[in-house]
Design a protein around this motif. Sequence first.
Motif, PDB file in Angstrom:
ATOM      1  N   MET A 122     -15.976   0.841 -26.750  1.00 21.07           N
ATOM      2  CA  MET A 122     -15.274   2.132 -26.717  1.00 21.07           C
ATOM      3  C   MET A 122     -15.859   3.079 -25.682  1.00 21.07           C
ATOM      4  O   MET A 122     -15.121   3.803 -25.027  1.00 21.07           O
ATOM      5  CB  MET A 122     -15.328   2.802 -28.093  1.00 21.07           C
ATOM      6  CG  MET A 122     -14.407   2.222 -29.111  1.00 21.07           C
ATOM      7  SD  MET A 122     -14.437   3.324 -30.549  1.00 21.07           S
ATOM      8  CE  MET A 122     -14.323   2.152 -31.864  1.00 21.07           C
ATOM      9  N   VAL A 123     -17.174   3.096 -25.571  1.00 20.35           N
ATOM     10  CA  VAL A 123     -17.803   4.056 -24.660  1.00 20.35           C
ATOM     11  C   VAL A 123     -18.005   3.504 -23.250  1.00 20.35           C
ATOM     12  O   VAL A 123     -18.446   4.224 -22.362  1.00 20.35           O
ATOM     13  CB  VAL A 123     -19.148   4.580 -25.221  1.00 20.35           C
ATOM     14  CG1 VAL A 123     -18.941   5.297 -26.531  1.00 20.35           C
ATOM     15  CG2 VAL A 123     -20.161   3.469 -25.355  1.00 20.35           C
ATOM     16  N   SER A 124     -17.668   2.252 -23.030  1.00 21.68           N
ATOM     17  CA  SER A 124     -17.893   1.666 -21.704  1.00 21.68           C
ATOM     18  C   SER A 124     -16.709   1.862 -20.754  1.00 21.68           C
ATOM     19  O   SER A 124     -16.780   1.434 -19.607  1.00 21.68           O
ATOM     20  CB  SER A 124     -18.204   0.173 -21.832  1.00 21.68           C
ATOM     21  OG  SER A 124     -17.068  -0.514 -22.342  1.00 21.68           O
ATOM     22  N   GLY A 125     -15.662   2.529 -21.193  1.00 23.03           N
ATOM     23  CA  GLY A 125     -14.496   2.765 -20.350  1.00 23.03           C
ATOM     24  C   GLY A 125     -14.823   3.413 -19.015  1.00 23.03           C
ATOM     25  O   GLY A 125     -14.371   2.939 -17.960  1.00 23.03           O
ATOM     26  N   PRO A 126     -15.604   4.498 -18.999  1.00 24.00           N
ATOM     27  CA  PRO A 126     -15.939   5.107 -17.713  1.00 24.00           C
ATOM     28  C   PRO A 126     -16.689   4.158 -16.771  1.00 24.00           C
ATOM     29  O   PRO A 126     -16.502   4.204 -15.555  1.00 24.00           O
ATOM     30  CB  PRO A 126     -16.822   6.302 -18.097  1.00 24.00           C
ATOM     31  CG  PRO A 126     -16.393   6.627 -19.486  1.00 24.00           C
ATOM     32  CD  PRO A 126     -16.046   5.316 -20.117  1.00 24.00           C
ATOM     33  N   LEU A 127     -17.506   3.275 -17.328  1.00 21.03           N
ATOM     34  CA  LEU A 127     -18.209   2.309 -16.485  1.00 21.03           C
ATOM     35  C   LEU A 127     -17.230   1.305 -15.873  1.00 21.03           C
ATOM     36  O   LEU A 127     -17.392   0.896 -14.718  1.00 21.03           O
ATOM     37  CB  LEU A 127     -19.290   1.579 -17.281  1.00 21.03           C
ATOM     38  CG  LEU A 127     -20.414   2.471 -17.814  1.00 21.03           C
ATOM     39  CD1 LEU A 127     -21.365   1.659 -18.673  1.00 21.03           C
ATOM     40  CD2 LEU A 127     -21.144   3.151 -16.674  1.00 21.03           C
ATOM     41  N   ALA A 128     -16.214   0.932 -16.626  1.00 24.54           N
ATOM     42  CA  ALA A 128     -15.185   0.041 -16.081  1.00 24.54           C
ATOM     43  C   ALA A 128     -14.431   0.727 -14.952  1.00 24.54           C
ATOM     44  O   ALA A 128     -14.137   0.108 -13.921  1.00 24.54           O
ATOM     45  CB  ALA A 128     -14.220  -0.388 -17.192  1.00 24.54           C
ATOM     46  N   VAL A 129     -14.138   2.016 -15.118  1.00 23.06           N
ATOM     47  CA  VAL A 129     -13.474   2.775 -14.050  1.00 23.06           C
ATOM     48  C   VAL A 129     -14.374   2.833 -12.820  1.00 23.06           C
ATOM     49  O   VAL A 129     -13.907   2.660 -11.684  1.00 23.06           O
ATOM     50  CB  VAL A 129     -13.106   4.199 -14.531  1.00 23.06           C
ATOM     51  CG1 VAL A 129     -12.636   5.067 -13.369  1.00 23.06           C
ATOM     52  CG2 VAL A 129     -12.044   4.135 -15.610  1.00 23.06           C
ATOM     53  N   LEU A 130     -15.657   3.045 -13.025  1.00 21.54           N
ATOM     54  CA  LEU A 130     -16.610   3.075 -11.916  1.00 21.54           C
ATOM     55  C   LEU A 130     -16.629   1.744 -11.175  1.00 21.54           C
ATOM     56  O   LEU A 130     -16.601   1.703  -9.941  1.00 21.54           O
ATOM     57  CB  LEU A 130     -18.013   3.416 -12.425  1.00 21.54           C
ATOM     58  CG  LEU A 130     -19.140   3.386 -11.393  1.00 21.54           C
ATOM     59  CD1 LEU A 130     -18.918   4.445 -10.323  1.00 21.54           C
ATOM     60  CD2 LEU A 130     -20.485   3.587 -12.074  1.00 21.54           C
ATOM     61  N   LEU A 131     -16.650   0.644 -11.907  1.00 19.26           N
ATOM     62  CA  LEU A 131     -16.659  -0.672 -11.271  1.00 19.26           C
ATOM     63  C   LEU A 131     -15.371  -0.953 -10.492  1.00 19.26           C
ATOM     64  O   LEU A 131     -15.400  -1.548  -9.423  1.00 19.26           O
ATOM     65  CB  LEU A 131     -16.871  -1.769 -12.314  1.00 19.26           C
ATOM     66  CG  LEU A 131     -18.271  -1.857 -12.904  1.00 19.26           C
ATOM     67  CD1 LEU A 131     -18.296  -2.856 -14.058  1.00 19.26           C
ATOM     68  CD2 LEU A 131     -19.281  -2.254 -11.834  1.00 19.26           C
ATOM     69  N   LEU A 132     -14.247  -0.504 -11.031  1.00 17.70           N
ATOM     70  CA  LEU A 132     -12.956  -0.773 -10.394  1.00 17.70           C
ATOM     71  C   LEU A 132     -12.642   0.163  -9.235  1.00 17.70           C
ATOM     72  O   LEU A 132     -12.045  -0.245  -8.245  1.00 17.70           O
ATOM     73  CB  LEU A 132     -11.823  -0.710 -11.421  1.00 17.70           C
ATOM     74  CG  LEU A 132     -11.843  -1.799 -12.484  1.00 17.70           C
ATOM     75  CD1 LEU A 132     -10.810  -1.507 -13.559  1.00 17.70           C
ATOM     76  CD2 LEU A 132     -11.599  -3.164 -11.859  1.00 17.70           C
ATOM     77  N   SER A 133     -13.053   1.428  -9.361  1.00 19.50           N
ATOM     78  CA  SER A 133     -12.661   2.408  -8.341  1.00 19.50           C
ATOM     79  C   SER A 133     -13.808   2.888  -7.473  1.00 19.50           C
ATOM     80  O   SER A 133     -13.579   3.506  -6.441  1.00 19.50           O
ATOM     81  CB  SER A 133     -12.012   3.618  -9.015  1.00 19.50           C
ATOM     82  OG  SER A 133     -12.978   4.360  -9.738  1.00 19.50           O
ATOM     83  N   GLY A 134     -15.032   2.649  -7.896  1.00 20.53           N
ATOM     84  CA  GLY A 134     -16.178   3.118  -7.123  1.00 20.53           C
ATOM     85  C   GLY A 134     -16.585   4.541  -7.447  1.00 20.53           C
ATOM     86  O   GLY A 134     -17.520   5.065  -6.852  1.00 20.53           O
ATOM     87  N   GLN A 135     -15.883   5.196  -8.372  1.00 21.13           N
ATOM     88  CA  GLN A 135     -16.270   6.550  -8.757  1.00 21.13           C
ATOM     89  C   GLN A 135     -16.022   6.768 -10.247  1.00 21.13           C
ATOM     90  O   GLN A 135     -15.132   6.166 -10.826  1.00 21.13           O
ATOM     91  CB  GLN A 135     -15.528   7.600  -7.942  1.00 21.13           C
ATOM     92  CG  GLN A 135     -14.022   7.534  -8.067  1.00 21.13           C
ATOM     93  CD  GLN A 135     -13.342   8.510  -7.123  1.00 21.13           C
ATOM     94  OE1 GLN A 135     -13.982   9.155  -6.310  1.00 21.13           O
ATOM     95  NE2 GLN A 135     -12.038   8.631  -7.235  1.00 21.13           N
TER      96      GLN A 135
END
Length: 143
Positions: A60-73
């Motif tokens: 649940m809390v790893s969503g922002p990390l997935a966004v970081l990995l996919l978009s670089g920010q």
Amino acid sequence: METVFTPWQSLGGGALIGVAATLLMLSLGRVFGATGILSGLLSPGPSQDRLWRLALLLGMVSGPLAVLLLSGQMPAVQVPVSVPMLLIGGLVVGVGVTYGSGCTSGHGVCGLARLSPRSFIAVLTFMITTAGTVYVLRHVIGA
């Protein structure tokens, strides 16, 4: 305060929640209620029960990390209230979850899917309270 409507992100997030709730019910026979999962993790119990709860919460809390990995920010997050207000809000939610015998995810996603009368009343109460709060904040107070 401006509210940005994001239909595709909302649809994607809702679909992921639905899939996660379905998989949890199919695999472990458990209801996907976020606060129940957290309280079960923090209370004494069997270790195998803690493992799936911890994995789910980390997901649940790893969503922002997935966004970081996919978009670089990291995703932009704006919280328009102070830290004390966040703490008070968390306390109020905790009391509501205790007296309501569950949270919005448990009642709204899983309870309604199981045709639970208690969940129907709870969701109706959530929606009426939310509508009233938004009305007062936007049209009476003017925030």
